[in-house]
Scaffold this active site. Structure first.
Site, PDB file in Angstrom:
ATOM      1  N   SER A 192      43.498   8.886  35.804  1.00 28.85           N
ATOM      2  CA  SER A 192      41.839   8.741  35.577  1.00 28.85           C
ATOM      3  C   SER A 192      41.558   8.860  34.005  1.00 28.85           C
ATOM      4  CB  SER A 192      41.119   9.789  36.413  1.00 28.85           C
ATOM      5  OG  SER A 192      39.816  10.009  35.835  1.00 28.85           O
ATOM      6  N   TYR A 241      40.182  18.800  38.666  1.00 29.08           N
ATOM      7  CA  TYR A 241      40.571  17.397  38.748  1.00 29.08           C
ATOM      8  C   TYR A 241      41.450  17.131  37.401  1.00 29.08           C
ATOM      9  CZ  TYR A 241      39.746  12.285  39.695  1.00 29.08           C
ATOM     10  OH  TYR A 241      40.017  10.996  39.810  1.00 29.08           O
TER      11      TYR A 241
END
Ligand code: NAP
Length: 248
Positions: free
Chosen positions: A149, A162
């Protein structure tokens, strides 16, 4: 034939980006005009969804098996790889795509929540890689694609768990490439910005924003799978073209 058919193991195949990758590669195949398709080992926890997708691929002309697995469980991961190798004899491409996200201030995370994000987003790609790589080394070829990501390149508010998992995945991928490159194994990490899926729960503002479509990521994966045997794209940062927020 322009491209070789591959056997592809993909995690998180039940929905979102994973499903889009399977749909694009399954339908486009390496050479659909001559009815030559890739083979798939599909995994996720949602048994019905991956079975239905496998059926769709098998009806298109490709071959697919669906093996449910919780990627927090090492034995289940080992079973997916063993069953895949038993069925197809080889795994050419491993796509570590399954992932979760929870977003809140650091002190609001419980230990269990933080660990779960690291387990699914970082430890599971390690375990799939650990069990797939010996067969790739034996074949002196293979490809590993990790779906990370932009959160693996930039920190952001509420993103401690995350971002830690995705920065970890980026570092894992870079070192992995060094471990396996002598065996002809290509290793790539893709870092997409926001993608229009149900990831992390549906947030109205997020859905209204300019986002990538799941098929945009699938298109990038398709490019990588057909990349020349002498090349290895290491990292792709894939942005929504129009999004205002510069980092995401
Ligand atoms: N959407 C975005 O904005 C975005 C942006 C950049 C990167 N990414 C990354 O892209 C990847 C795919 O995300 P997505 O947007 O497609 O999310 P999604 O629609 O929520 O899909 C996540 C997939 O991961 C699987 N999964 C989650 N936990 C699992 C577990 N414990 N065991 C096995 N499978 C598990 C889910 O399958 P089951 O629920 O059936 O198990 C599902 O197939 C993730 O790694 C995510 O971090 C997403």
């Amino acid at each position: 034939m322009k491209f070789q058919p591959k056997t592809i193991l993909i995690t998180g195949a039940s929905k979102g980006i994973g499903r889009a990758i399977v749909e694009r590669l399954g339908i486009n195949g390496p050479d659909p005009e001559n009815k030559i398709y890739h083979s798939f080992i599909l995994t996720a926890r949602s048994k019905d969804k991956i079975q239905e997708l496998a059926q769709k691929i098998n009806q298109t002309g490709g071959k697919a098996i669906a093996i449910p697995c919780d990627v927090k469980n090492e034995k289940e991961i080992q079973n997916v790889v063993e069953e895949g190798l038993k069925t197809f004899g080889k795994i050419d491409v491993l796509i570590n795509n399954a992932g979760i996200g929870k977003f809140k201030r650091v002190d609001e995370f419980t230990y269990e929540e933080f660990i779960e994000i690291i387990q699914v987003n970082l430890i599971a790609p390690f375990l799939f890689t650990k069990y797939v790589v010996p067969s790739m080394i034996k074949n002196k070829s293979g490809q590993i694609i990790n779906i990370s990501s932009v959160a693996g390149l930039n920190g952001f508010k509420t993103g401690t768990a995350y971002s830690a998992s995705k920065f970890g995945l980026n570092g894992f991928t870079e070192s992995l490439r060094e471990d396996v490159k002598d065996y002809g194994i290509a290793v790539t990490v893709i870092c997409p910005g926001g993608v229009r899926t149900g990831f992390g729960g549906s947030d109205e503002n997020r859905i209204k924003d300019f986002l990538l479509e799941p098929d945009d990521v699938a298109h990038t994966v398709e490019y990588l799978i057909h990349e020349s045997e002498t090349a290895n794209t290491k990292l792709i940062e894939l942005k929504p073209r129009k999004r205002k927020e510069f980092r995401i």
